[in-house]
Each structure stands twice: as structure tokens, then as C-alpha cells.
Scaffold this motif. Sequence first.
Motif, PDB file in Angstrom:
ATOM      1  N   LEU A  87       3.573   2.878   3.765  1.00 22.74           N
ATOM      2  CA  LEU A  87       2.374   2.789   2.934  1.00 22.74           C
ATOM      3  C   LEU A  87       1.106   2.890   3.776  1.00 22.74           C
ATOM      4  O   LEU A  87       0.151   3.596   3.411  1.00 22.74           O
ATOM      5  CB  LEU A  87       2.389   1.477   2.150  1.00 22.74           C
ATOM      6  CG  LEU A  87       1.212   1.226   1.203  1.00 22.74           C
ATOM      7  CD1 LEU A  87       1.145   2.308   0.136  1.00 22.74           C
ATOM      8  CD2 LEU A  87       1.323  -0.154   0.569  1.00 22.74           C
TER       9      LEU A  87
ATOM     10  N   ARG B 152       6.276  -2.084  -5.996  1.00 22.48           N
ATOM     11  CA  ARG B 152       6.532  -0.899  -6.821  1.00 22.48           C
ATOM     12  C   ARG B 152       7.416   0.107  -6.080  1.00 22.48           C
ATOM     13  O   ARG B 152       8.332   0.692  -6.668  1.00 22.48           O
ATOM     14  CB  ARG B 152       5.206  -0.241  -7.198  1.00 22.48           C
ATOM     15  CG  ARG B 152       5.344   0.897  -8.212  1.00 22.48           C
ATOM     16  CD  ARG B 152       4.051   1.648  -8.352  1.00 22.48           C
ATOM     17  NE  ARG B 152       3.692   2.318  -7.116  1.00 22.48           N
ATOM     18  CZ  ARG B 152       4.228   3.464  -6.704  1.00 22.48           C
ATOM     19  NH1 ARG B 152       5.155   4.073  -7.442  1.00 22.48           N
ATOM     20  NH2 ARG B 152       3.853   4.013  -5.566  1.00 22.48           N
TER      21      ARG B 152
ATOM     22  N   GLU C  31      -1.639   5.997   3.493  1.00 26.05           N
ATOM     23  CA  GLU C  31      -3.034   5.808   3.108  1.00 26.05           C
ATOM     24  C   GLU C  31      -3.992   6.031   4.263  1.00 26.05           C
ATOM     25  O   GLU C  31      -5.138   6.424   4.057  1.00 26.05           O
ATOM     26  CB  GLU C  31      -3.223   4.402   2.534  1.00 26.05           C
ATOM     27  CG  GLU C  31      -2.448   4.160   1.243  1.00 26.05           C
ATOM     28  CD  GLU C  31      -2.691   2.785   0.688  1.00 26.05           C
ATOM     29  OE1 GLU C  31      -3.323   1.969   1.397  1.00 26.05           O
ATOM     30  OE2 GLU C  31      -2.249   2.513  -0.448  1.00 26.05           O
TER      31      GLU C  31
ATOM     32  N   LYS D 250      -1.818  -5.298  -0.626  1.00 32.53           N
ATOM     33  CA  LYS D 250      -0.943  -4.164  -0.928  1.00 32.53           C
ATOM     34  C   LYS D 250       0.464  -4.605  -1.328  1.00 32.53           C
ATOM     35  O   LYS D 250       1.388  -3.794  -1.366  1.00 32.53           O
ATOM     36  CB  LYS D 250      -0.844  -3.238   0.293  1.00 32.53           C
ATOM     37  CG  LYS D 250      -2.185  -2.695   0.762  1.00 32.53           C
ATOM     38  CD  LYS D 250      -2.024  -1.741   1.923  1.00 32.53           C
ATOM     39  CE  LYS D 250      -3.371  -1.299   2.468  1.00 32.53           C
ATOM     40  NZ  LYS D 250      -4.196  -0.619   1.459  1.00 32.53           N
TER      41      LYS D 250
ATOM     42  N   GLU E 274       1.633  -5.597  -4.219  1.00 32.88           N
ATOM     43  CA  GLU E 274       2.081  -5.029  -5.494  1.00 32.88           C
ATOM     44  C   GLU E 274       2.536  -3.577  -5.315  1.00 32.88           C
ATOM     45  O   GLU E 274       3.508  -3.146  -5.952  1.00 32.88           O
ATOM     46  CB  GLU E 274       0.950  -5.106  -6.527  1.00 32.88           C
ATOM     47  CG  GLU E 274       0.561  -6.519  -6.929  1.00 32.88           C
ATOM     48  CD  GLU E 274       1.729  -7.259  -7.565  1.00 32.88           C
ATOM     49  OE1 GLU E 274       2.548  -6.597  -8.255  1.00 32.88           O
ATOM     50  OE2 GLU E 274       1.825  -8.490  -7.367  1.00 32.88           O
ATOM     51  N   GLU E 275       1.852  -2.834  -4.456  1.00 29.99           N
ATOM     52  CA  GLU E 275       2.272  -1.452  -4.200  1.00 29.99           C
ATOM     53  C   GLU E 275       3.611  -1.416  -3.481  1.00 29.99           C
ATOM     54  O   GLU E 275       4.463  -0.566  -3.753  1.00 29.99           O
ATOM     55  CB  GLU E 275       1.198  -0.749  -3.367  1.00 29.99           C
ATOM     56  CG  GLU E 275       1.492   0.714  -3.062  1.00 29.99           C
ATOM     57  CD  GLU E 275       1.485   1.586  -4.303  1.00 29.99           C
ATOM     58  OE1 GLU E 275       2.066   2.683  -4.254  1.00 29.99           O
ATOM     59  OE2 GLU E 275       0.912   1.154  -5.327  1.00 29.99           O
TER      60      GLU E 275
END
Length: 467
Positions: free
Chosen positions: A119, A92, A123, A86, A88-89
Motif C-alpha cells: 500500500l 479491505r 501510494e 490506512k 481500513e484500506e
Amino acid sequence: MPCKRCNGTDFQRDGATGNSFCCGCGTLQEYDNYEAQLGGISGPQGTYIRVGTTGTGSTLAYKDKKIFEAGNLIDDITERLQLGDKSEEVKRMIGKITDGEFGKGEWFSVLVGACCYALVRKEGSGVLTMDEIVNVVGCDLHQLGSMCKRVVEYLGIELGEFDLVGLFVKTASSSPRLSGVDGKKKERVVKQGGFLMNCSLKWFLSTGRRPMPLVVAVLAFVCQVNGVKCRIDDLARDCEVSFCTCKLRYKELLERLVKVAKEIGLPWAGDVNVKNVVKHSGTLIGLMEAKSMRKKRGDELVISSHAVCLKEIVKDCLRQEAMYCYDDDDEGERSSFLQMVSCEDWWKGKSKMSQRLKLKEVLERDVGLDDLPVSFIKGCDAVERRREKIKAAKLRIGAVQDPCDDDDKVSGRELSLEIGDGKKKRKRGYEIDWEDLVIQTLVLHNVKDEKIEKGHYNALLGLHVFN
């Protein structure tokens, strides 16, 4: 500029060295051949530093190097939190927050941890506590909480429900105290613990509180029920939580189970108390599991309201002669019903309450008890106690204002207050404490009883007494 030695003004330049000298005395002139190196950010290269770069031998600009190092830090923190997929998320999210500038320093590490927490909660794919992030990032817990709040508000993230069952499973699976336990028994401990965690959520034992002390209390309880030698202080030390808080959650859990024994209709419920509820917990948890598996078809129940028939269970147990247990005195008296049946015969592990459920689904399940939040109960008790103190204060004021009124004469018994302190109660007679004096002062200043019952004494004193 004249010569420093003879003040002459006739100079010639040497063809070999390029330096000028005086024709009169031959003295060399200083700084005569100096040429300034002028240029901007993209100007010529200097002697030791390349103009427009961050240092010796570097080919990246300052912003590029800052972004590169920030990316490495994000990868490192996410990898240590087992969130490498995760990263890369998270990048971002941070790029959106910082407008692509990223950053460096202690605050940036806290920001990375806050984005990881937000995050995971968004999720709902795993369990990540703030304590774990604090240990990895190396910041203060309140600092991380404040940053999480700002991240959630800025990005407009809707956090999902915290997975208490997942946290319990993660703690029990990684606990070194259960490393030598049989696999089947360990699975039983995990399922029973998940069931009790959902029950605790239904009984509001986790509302407004940190979850880890409750997890430790439930784990210690199910270990004791299944015969696993594991002390609650060792578990608290392993999880790095307060031992006193874990004991308090453990006591609250036992109190709720005692209430369940009385509400569910156990024949021996009158003998169940906080001290011996662990011995009855095998049977009790099995009955709670059976009760939680009731299904409704419209307004009618598919099975009976008691979920199980104790009469049939007793008959079935009495048919099994091997399960009888006789005393040593040849009287032939069978031992108690609990000794004939082990907790393994009651617990089936088929209830959905052993899995992760949403709060709405947990509240719809019936486990034999629907209790109110602990803080609400304590608040109601405090209001009732203040109400009695207000009544006693009015009686004392009336006794002083009308000492000769025989009809309204108040005895010392009526003025005394019975204060509960745990299991012991003491009558204080004419002794009053600071709260009695404050309430009496507020009553004399005609403060309404409803305001006094809320307990905001400092505010009321400032408005009605010292103003």
C-alpha cells in the motif's frame, strides 16, 4: 431389563424421586430416569457450554470472533508502523485476498505486513522498508518478500519507485548521532545527502541492491564533509546493516566522485584521489549542484556548458583579502585555493536534485558524470579476463601440440597472465589455477569462445565433457 439382584421383572416408580425399584427386593435401578439432550447447532443450552458458540460466556460465533481478532491485529500492526490512518484500506485488501474470511496465526501477521508495504509503495506517500516490517511482525525477511510478491500479483498492484531521498531524510532525522548537531548544519547535511542519493541513483549504485547500506554510506560521507563527528560503523550499528557492505558502498561513492572531479574539469583534478576526495568534496558538490541546475531551451543551453566559470570565481575570491591564509615562514605565499573558500560558499541548496525526483527526471539531470552500473562494469571486466585466459589456453595447447615449430614457438612471457588483485598485480608465469584448467579443458572439447566467456563452467562441463 430384569433386576440385578433377584432377576425380578416387577418394578414400580417412586413418586418423590422418580427412580424405579424392584417390588420383590426393593433394589433401585440405575440410569432409569436418564433423558438424552438432543439438538443441532441451534439446540438447547448445555451445562457448561452454550451450544453453537465459541466458549463460556461468549456471544460471538467462531467466524465472527476470528474476524474481530484479525481486525484488532491489523489495527495494532498498522499503528506500530505509523500507518493507523490506512488500517481500513489494509483490511479491505486482506478481505479481498481471503474472500472475507481473514485468518489467524503467524501467516496472517506476515500478510498484514505485506499489504502495508504494498500500500505504501503504491501510494508513494511515505517510506516503509521491509526491515521495519520484519522488526514489527517478527518474521523472516525472505518470507515477507515472498508474501509481498504474491499480494502484488494477486491484486494487480503497480508498485511505485522507491523513495531513496525520503529514506535518507528519515534515517538522518531519527539518527541519535545527529541529535546534538546544530539545526542549520543538520539541514545542510540532509540536503547534501539527498543530492548525493539522487546522484547515486543516476550512477546506478542502488540498482539491484538493498538501499540502507547506501544510505549509511552517504550519511557518513556528508557528515565528514560538514565536520560532524560520526563514524560509519556506529551508523551501521544503529541501522542494523552490515558494516562491510556499508564500507563497500562508501568506497564506490568515493570512486564516482573522483571520476566527477576529472569529468567536470577541476584544475586540480589530477591530484584528487579516493584518499583526499573528502577534502575537495565541498567544492565538488557545489559545482555538481550548479551543473545540475542547467536548463535547456530547445537544443540550446541557457547558460554555458560548464555551468560555472572558475576564472570568475577565483577573481572574486582574490578580491576578498580576509580570506587569504599566510604561512608562518613570512614568505607571503598564499595557501591553496581550497583553503581560501569553505564548502559553505559553494553549496546553495537550491537544486531540485536535493528533493525526491522520479528516475526519469534524475537521469535527465547533468551532474558531471554518466556512469554505467557497477555490476555491468564488473561483468565486462570478467568477460575480458576470461577472453585473455582463453587466448593463453590456446597458446599452451598449441605449444604442446607443435613443440618443434620454431615459427609459432611461444615464449613464457606470452603464456604468463597478469592478474589484477586490487592495487597490486602479480605475474604468475607458468602457474595456472582451476579456472585456467577448466577453460583449457573446454577449449580442447571445441567449445565456442562466446560460451566460455559467459562463465557458466558447470553447465558447459556437463554438456561437452561429462556427457
